[in-house]
Design a protein around this motif. Structure first.
Motif, PDB file in Angstrom:
ATOM      1  N   GLY A  61      16.984 -22.038 -16.451  1.00 27.76           N
ATOM      2  CA  GLY A  61      17.821 -20.991 -15.916  1.00 27.76           C
ATOM      3  C   GLY A  61      17.490 -19.316 -16.107  1.00 27.76           C
ATOM      4  N   ASP A  62      18.227 -18.634 -16.164  1.00 27.27           N
ATOM      5  CA  ASP A  62      17.947 -17.389 -16.059  1.00 27.27           C
ATOM      6  C   ASP A  62      18.315 -16.806 -17.703  1.00 27.27           C
ATOM      7  N   LEU A  63      18.707 -17.752 -18.510  1.00 29.06           N
ATOM      8  CA  LEU A  63      19.258 -17.373 -19.832  1.00 29.06           C
ATOM      9  C   LEU A  63      18.174 -17.035 -20.414  1.00 29.06           C
ATOM     10  N   CYS A  64      18.677 -16.164 -21.341  1.00 25.85           N
ATOM     11  CA  CYS A  64      17.501 -15.386 -22.399  1.00 25.85           C
ATOM     12  C   CYS A  64      16.812 -16.681 -23.429  1.00 25.85           C
ATOM     13  N   GLU A  65      17.505 -17.786 -23.420  1.00 27.83           N
ATOM     14  CA  GLU A  65      16.753 -18.762 -24.315  1.00 27.83           C
ATOM     15  C   GLU A  65      15.624 -19.649 -23.354  1.00 27.83           C
ATOM     16  N   SER A  66      15.745 -19.379 -22.270  1.00 29.58           N
ATOM     17  CA  SER A  66      14.585 -19.848 -21.557  1.00 29.58           C
ATOM     18  C   SER A  66      13.199 -19.127 -21.922  1.00 29.58           C
ATOM     19  N   ARG A  67      13.274 -17.974 -22.604  1.00 23.72           N
ATOM     20  CA  ARG A  67      11.902 -17.353 -22.763  1.00 23.72           C
ATOM     21  C   ARG A  67      11.884 -17.333 -24.267  1.00 23.72           C
ATOM     22  N   GLN A  68      12.873 -17.711 -25.107  1.00 18.90           N
ATOM     23  CA  GLN A  68      12.607 -17.584 -26.646  1.00 18.90           C
ATOM     24  C   GLN A  68      11.828 -19.035 -27.137  1.00 18.90           C
ATOM     25  N   LYS A  69      10.992 -18.599 -28.252  1.00 23.27           N
ATOM     26  CA  LYS A  69      10.354 -19.707 -28.796  1.00 23.27           C
ATOM     27  C   LYS A  69      11.352 -20.402 -29.666  1.00 23.27           C
ATOM     28  N   VAL A  70      12.383 -19.701 -30.478  1.00 22.78           N
ATOM     29  CA  VAL A  70      13.336 -20.365 -31.109  1.00 22.78           C
ATOM     30  C   VAL A  70      14.612 -20.571 -30.681  1.00 22.78           C
ATOM     31  N   ILE A  71      15.240 -21.550 -30.642  1.00 26.77           N
ATOM     32  CA  ILE A  71      16.394 -21.697 -30.106  1.00 26.77           C
ATOM     33  C   ILE A  71      17.456 -22.205 -31.270  1.00 26.77           C
ATOM     34  N   LYS A  72      18.414 -21.302 -31.417  1.00 24.66           N
ATOM     35  CA  LYS A  72      19.293 -21.645 -32.684  1.00 24.66           C
ATOM     36  C   LYS A  72      20.429 -22.146 -32.104  1.00 24.66           C
ATOM     37  N   MET A  73      21.189 -23.428 -32.625  1.00 24.70           N
ATOM     38  CA  MET A  73      22.052 -24.027 -32.264  1.00 24.70           C
ATOM     39  C   MET A  73      23.047 -24.034 -33.420  1.00 24.70           C
ATOM     40  N   GLU A  74      24.259 -23.090 -33.097  1.00 27.00           N
ATOM     41  CA  GLU A  74      25.132 -22.739 -34.226  1.00 27.00           C
ATOM     42  C   GLU A  74      26.098 -23.997 -34.651  1.00 27.00           C
ATOM     43  N   ASN A  75      26.171 -25.041 -34.046  1.00 28.45           N
ATOM     44  CA  ASN A  75      27.049 -26.005 -34.351  1.00 28.45           C
ATOM     45  C   ASN A  75      26.504 -27.305 -34.763  1.00 28.45           C
ATOM     46  N   ILE A  76      25.230 -27.409 -34.979  1.00 31.56           N
ATOM     47  CA  ILE A  76      24.598 -28.658 -35.135  1.00 31.56           C
ATOM     48  C   ILE A  76      23.670 -28.417 -36.237  1.00 31.56           C
ATOM     49  N   GLU A  77      23.885 -29.439 -37.190  1.00 28.97           N
ATOM     50  CA  GLU A  77      22.990 -29.299 -38.195  1.00 28.97           C
ATOM     51  C   GLU A  77      21.489 -29.796 -37.782  1.00 28.97           C
ATOM     52  N   GLY A  78      20.337 -29.233 -38.837  1.00 21.59           N
ATOM     53  CA  GLY A  78      19.037 -29.288 -38.513  1.00 21.59           C
ATOM     54  C   GLY A  78      18.835 -30.896 -38.478  1.00 21.59           C
ATOM     55  N   ASP A  79      19.135 -31.643 -39.553  1.00 18.41           N
ATOM     56  CA  ASP A  79      18.959 -33.144 -39.654  1.00 18.41           C
ATOM     57  C   ASP A  79      19.489 -33.958 -38.328  1.00 18.41           C
ATOM     58  N   ILE A  80      20.499 -33.619 -37.800  1.00 17.81           N
ATOM     59  CA  ILE A  80      21.097 -34.266 -36.524  1.00 17.81           C
ATOM     60  C   ILE A  80      20.377 -33.683 -35.471  1.00 17.81           C
ATOM     61  N   LEU A  81      19.818 -32.701 -35.121  1.00 14.71           N
ATOM     62  CA  LEU A  81      18.659 -32.111 -34.439  1.00 14.71           C
ATOM     63  C   LEU A  81      17.600 -33.158 -34.303  1.00 14.71           C
ATOM     64  N   ALA A  82      17.048 -33.045 -35.691  1.00 12.61           N
ATOM     65  CA  ALA A  82      15.772 -33.835 -35.768  1.00 12.61           C
ATOM     66  C   ALA A  82      15.902 -35.089 -35.510  1.00 12.61           C
ATOM     67  N   THR A  83      17.199 -35.910 -35.847  1.00 12.00           N
ATOM     68  CA  THR A  83      17.192 -37.167 -35.266  1.00 12.00           C
ATOM     69  C   THR A  83      17.306 -37.304 -33.856  1.00 12.00           C
ATOM     70  N   LEU A  84      17.919 -36.495 -33.243  1.00 10.11           N
ATOM     71  CA  LEU A  84      17.950 -36.510 -31.691  1.00 10.11           C
ATOM     72  C   LEU A  84      16.768 -36.207 -31.044  1.00 10.11           C
ATOM     73  N   VAL A  85      15.944 -35.459 -31.528  1.00 14.16           N
ATOM     74  CA  VAL A  85      14.589 -35.089 -31.017  1.00 14.16           C
ATOM     75  C   VAL A  85      13.722 -36.208 -31.264  1.00 14.16           C
ATOM     76  N   ARG A  86      13.717 -36.788 -32.252  1.00 16.70           N
ATOM     77  CA  ARG A  86      13.012 -38.172 -32.648  1.00 16.70           C
ATOM     78  C   ARG A  86      13.421 -39.319 -31.548  1.00 16.70           C
ATOM     79  N   PHE A  87      14.540 -39.458 -31.197  1.00 16.33           N
ATOM     80  CA  PHE A  87      14.995 -40.226 -30.285  1.00 16.33           C
ATOM     81  C   PHE A  87      14.576 -40.277 -28.971  1.00 16.33           C
ATOM     82  N   ALA A  88      14.489 -38.923 -28.751  1.00 13.99           N
ATOM     83  CA  ALA A  88      13.865 -38.464 -27.329  1.00 13.99           C
ATOM     84  C   ALA A  88      12.495 -38.796 -27.227  1.00 13.99           C
TER      85      ALA A  88
END
Length: 509
Positions: A61-88
């Motif tokens: 989409g046209d959101l600013c995140e589409s152009r950002q190199k770092v996406i900050k997820m305010e409500n998810i801990e880093g370890d949880i994100l890493a687990t989900l990315v590893r699953f992907a």
């Protein structure tokens, strides 16, 4: 020149493997996902978009995140994100008690349905009386409808244990009312509902505000007059609340009223309403019976949550033609026959301890009798002693280990069906020794009397009889010439039987 379309079954696995290897070496990663704790993990936008509609919408989409190199997820801990990315990249996911709530919340937000389903399956497998209320709240919060429905059913089935847990006292008024009002609530007696509600009120510290709400959830018509008089009315909270005291006094007056009045009254605050049946928890018991010509003493338990049968302790006395009823976690097996001997003995089974105990004998042998529970007593109804068909009735007081005679039925009945609605016991059909019966009688426990109610349309014995939602159902049976597949229902509020849909095939027991 002719051509042939070829398809390689190996390509997709190779692509998947190569993409996973590139991620392991952090090659061509074009985005970094950062958790609320500052921890981050690199990934490929294409892969994240393929597994998560949330990321796909973000990156295309046209959101600013589409152009950002770092996406900050305010409500998810880093370890949880890493687990989900590893699953992907690997399709493998490690779920444990420490991360399941975080994974469920994150997969719900990111719309990764496969992970959400895996988390729900994990939580469902972990259900216990000590955590089911928390899991129910979690499922409701994340709109996991299947997990919520399954967990709520689990709560209803083991309410006797759940209501004693500290988490029960932390529930909101809304959730407590949802549980206590449910007609499928599995309880040994309605006293449990009143006492559980009272514990919750006392923990809230707002008894003046909440008492009328909680009292409205209690089926007061299912409480005995003694309990209403000696426990409910003597409660300090009830005594101090004029409105509640008047409601309980009205229920007491109703409980002491004649049977004819009870049948006419629908009742304020559902005085005459009862739960579907006393709960058997999450297990189904198979006891006694015949194997060929031999009486059986083995017992098996079916667990609805594990879909399995387990062997339980054998009955001390093998028997068939036995009647069974349950009260306060104990199953009572009454009468029956073994090796041609008609039995007057009963035995009781503790479902929690898997142990059997003897109990005092009935006043006479009974085979093909009916059994019911009401007002904290077990009732043995009719049957045959081998010589005469019985109209006699007696009730067992577990506290005194004593059988007490009751008023007899108007006519003898063996192969009789029984059910309890609003504390009243119904004896349906059966055989009087000469003919099969279509008549029905109702026993008023408080006034110790049997009164006739409307008969069924046809004679039947050995029918299946049960009560549900304040209505009694009678299905199948034998009319003397044919095994039956028709069924009917009885509404005590209008004293009327009505036909319902036939079963697909005849049945009798």
């Amino acid at each position: 020149m002719s051509w042939v379309e070829c398809c390689s079954s190996k390509l997709l696995p190779i692509l998947y493997q190569n993409i996973a290897e590139m991620w392991d070496m952090r090659q061509l990663c074009d985005v970094e996902i950062q958790g609320c704790d500052g921890k981050s993990v690199g990934a490929h936008r294409l892969v994240l978009s393929a597994i998560s509609p949330y990321f796909r919408s973000m990156f295309t989409g046209d959101l600013c995140e589409s152009r950002q190199k770092v996406i900050k997820m305010e409500n998810i801990e880093g370890d949880i994100l890493a687990t989900l990315v590893r699953f992907a990249y690997s399709s493998k996911l490690e779920i444990n008690n420490a991360n399941v709530e975080g994974l469920l919340a994150a997969s719900n937000l990111l719309q990764i349905k496969e992970v959400e389903k895996m988390c729900c399956d994990y939580l469902q497998a972990q259900l216990h009386s000590s955590n089911c209320l928390g899991i129910w709240a979690l499922a409701e919060h994340h709109h996991c409808r299947e997990l919520s429905a399954y967990t709520f059913k689990f709560i209803l089935k083991i309410f006797s244990m759940v209501c004693r847990d500290e988490e029960f006292c932390c529930l909101s008024l809304k959730d407590v009312k949802i549980i206590l009002n449910d007609p499928n609530l599995s309880i040994n007696s309605e006293e449990e509902v009143f006492e559980a509600g009272l514990r919750w009120i006392e923990s809230s510290g707002k008894h003046e505000v909440y008492l009328p709400e909680i009292l409205g959830c209690v089926r007061l018509g299912s409480l005995t007059p003694n309990y209403l008089r000696e426990t409910v009315l003597t409660s300090s909270h009830v005594k101090e609340n004029l409105v509640c005291r008047e409601v309980v006094e009205s229920a007491l007056e109703f409980a002491l009223s004649p049977l004819s009045e009870k049948q006419k009254t629908t009742g304020v605050l559902s005085h005459n309403a009862s739960r579907i049946a006393e709960g058997y928890g999450d297990e189904l018991l198979a006891m006694g019976g015949l194997n060929g010509s031999d009486a059986v003493g083995t017992v098996e338990k079916y667990n609805m949550y594990t879909d399995s049968w387990e062997v339980a302790s054998d009955m001390p006395t093998s028997r068939y033609g036995v009647a069974i009823a349950k009260l306060h976690g104990t199953v009572y097996c009454l009468g029956g026959c073994t090796s041609g001997i008609f039995l007057d003995i009963g035995e009781c089974y503790d479902t929690e301890l898997d142990t059997w105990q003897s109990m005092s004998s009935m006043s006479r042998p009974r085979k093909y009798l009916g059994a019911a529970q009401s007002h904290n007593r077990i009732f043995a109804i009719g049957g045959t002693d081998g010589y005469t068909k019985q109209s006699s009735v007696e009730n067992f007081d577990p506290n005194r280990n004593e059988w007490i005679p009751c008023a007899p039925m108007e006519m003898p009945r063996m192969y009789v069906g029984t059910a309890t609605i609003g504390g009243l016991i119904y004896a349906v059909g059966g055989h009087d020794g000469v003919k099969r019966l279509k008549s029905v009688e109702c026993y008023d426990v408080v006034n110790d009397c049997w009164l006739p109610v409307s008969p069924m349309d046809s004679e039947r014995s050995v029918a299946g009889v049960t009560a549900m939602d304040n209505v009694m159902y009678c299905v199948g049976g034998f009319d003397g010439s044919s095994h039956l597949k028709d069924a009917c229902m009885y509404d005590p509020r209008i004293d009327k039987w009505m036909a319902i849909a036939n079963m697909s095939q005849p049945r009798y027991h």
